[in-house]
Write a protein that holds these residues in place. Structure first.
Motif, PDB file in Angstrom:
ATOM      1  N   SER A 149      -0.329  -1.839 -11.922  1.00 43.70           N
ATOM      2  CA  SER A 149       0.839  -2.113 -11.080  1.00 43.70           C
ATOM      3  C   SER A 149       2.131  -1.868 -11.847  1.00 43.70           C
ATOM      4  CB  SER A 149       0.790  -3.558 -10.574  1.00 43.70           C
ATOM      5  OG  SER A 149      -0.420  -3.799  -9.867  1.00 43.70           O
ATOM      6  N   TYR A 166       7.230   1.223  -3.314  1.00 42.33           N
ATOM      7  CA  TYR A 166       6.569   0.468  -4.384  1.00 42.33           C
ATOM      8  C   TYR A 166       5.994  -0.843  -3.877  1.00 42.33           C
ATOM      9  CZ  TYR A 166       5.854  -2.091  -8.730  1.00 42.33           C
ATOM     10  OH  TYR A 166       5.299  -2.842  -9.745  1.00 42.33           O
ATOM     11  N   ILE A 170       2.078  -2.207  -4.145  1.00 42.57           N
ATOM     12  CA  ILE A 170       1.689  -3.480  -4.752  1.00 42.57           C
ATOM     13  C   ILE A 170       0.988  -4.367  -3.726  1.00 42.57           C
ATOM     14  CG2 ILE A 170       2.549  -5.560  -5.890  1.00 42.57           C
ATOM     15  CD1 ILE A 170       2.630  -3.012  -7.560  1.00 42.57           C
ATOM     16  N   ILE A 173      -2.628  -3.168  -3.237  1.00 38.85           N
ATOM     17  CA  ILE A 173      -3.510  -3.613  -4.324  1.00 38.85           C
ATOM     18  C   ILE A 173      -3.804  -5.102  -4.190  1.00 38.85           C
ATOM     19  CG2 ILE A 173      -3.779  -3.790  -6.825  1.00 38.85           C
ATOM     20  CD1 ILE A 173      -1.842  -1.439  -7.088  1.00 38.85           C
ATOM     21  N   LEU A 203       0.221 -10.288  -7.188  1.00 41.79           N
ATOM     22  CA  LEU A 203       0.662  -9.049  -6.543  1.00 41.79           C
ATOM     23  C   LEU A 203       1.191  -9.278  -5.131  1.00 41.79           C
ATOM     24  CD1 LEU A 203      -2.157  -6.678  -7.815  1.00 41.79           C
ATOM     25  CD2 LEU A 203       0.166  -6.928  -8.691  1.00 41.79           C
TER      26      LEU A 203
END
Length: 299
Positions: A149, A166, A170, A173, A203
């Protein structure tokens, strides 16, 4: 024409090969640590840019003094990561023991990620993730997922419009880790539960905080994390996980008050929040009653 190999020379060569494979990782680690320390010392002096914020192709930058320097460094980091992985493969083929602990493997990936402007960090993280799975090291997998990450963050400094996506990366994930948490609820997979729990929390919360989503999203995220963690804690008869899930519920309430303020008391918002809370507590109470005897026995 060919010199015959004696029985004495064969084990001698094997010992030399093992010593070579054993010593090479230490040399690579010394190189990376030296580069990282020099980089950190240069940041306060404004001689080196911040970690993960390097733009090697900045407009107006000097080709020799800037662009080539970072490209050569990135090529070096890529090479070191691949050599490290080759050594790992050789050790496994020779059935040698693991030469680095889980924390060492995660630290190695993190150091390369911090030095890289993206590509080498991605490669090192994926290699560390693969080896962590092969050696069954949950701590290594935890660290390398976070390093992955971070390496994505490095791309935001020089890839146009990358920063706009972005938070979605994140969050994706984090959702995968949350699904992994649910997948690990059975007894034979519980070794991975902490890994997925930690990464899902870090995350998903981070993705919501840096995203343009409305404040209620943070409340919903904590409620979702609380439900999944609490349920898995009940199914695995783990008091720590149940406590973690209950703590998430407290954080959800705090997040709602701090981010939404008086909007939390609006009829529609309050009704949805109460319904979500009732569903979570209903699931938790039902499972707790179902596994009450087993939980009392485990405690």
């Amino acid at each position: 024409f060919f010199k015959p190999t004696t029985a004495y020379e064969i084990p001698l060569r094997l010992v030399g090969s093992e010593m070579c494979i054993r010593d090479r990782p230490s040399i690579l680690e010394l190189l990376i640590v030296t580069l990282l320390v020099s980089r950190l010392l240069g940041i306060p002096l404004n001689s080196t840019p911040m970690l993960l914020r390097v733009n090697p192709f900045a407009e107006g930058s000097n080709l020799i003094g800037w662009v080539l320097v970072w490209i050569v460094l990135e090529f070096l980091l890529l090479s070191v990561a691949m050599i490290w992985d080759w050594i790992e493969g050789r050790r496994r083929s020779l059935e040698l023991p693991d030469h680095r602990s889980a924390s060492g493997r995660a630290t190695w990936s993190a150091m390369i990620t911090l030095l890289s402007f993206g590509p080498a960090g991605l490669l090192a993280s994926l290699i560390g993730l693969r080896r962590g799975l092969q050696w069954t090291q949950p701590a290594a997998v935890t660290g390398t997922i976070l390093s992955f990450s971070e390496s994505l963050l490095a791309f935001t400094a020089w890839v146009p419009d990358f920063s706009e996506y972005y938070h979605w990366m994140i969050m994706s994930i984090g959702i995968i880790c949350l699904l992994g948490l649910i997948w690990s609820h059975s007894e034979e997979k519980r070794i991975w539960t902490s890994t997925f729990t930690i990464n899902a929390h870090v995350l998903l919360v981070l993705a919501v905080l840096i995203s343009p989503f409305p404040p209620v999203t943070l409340l919903a995220t904590f409620l979702l994390l609380s439900t999944c963690t609490w349920v898995v804690g009940i199914l695995q008869l783990r008091k720590g996980m149940r406590f973690w899930g209950a703590s998430d519920l407290v954080f959800a309430a705090m997040a709602g008050v701090l981010t939404m303020g008086g909007d939390l008391l609006e009829p529609t918002t309050a009704f949805v929040a109460l319904v979500a809370l009732a569903i979570e507590l209903g699931i938790v109470v039902w499972l707790a009653q179902k596994h009450q005897e087993a939980m009392l026995t485990s405690e």
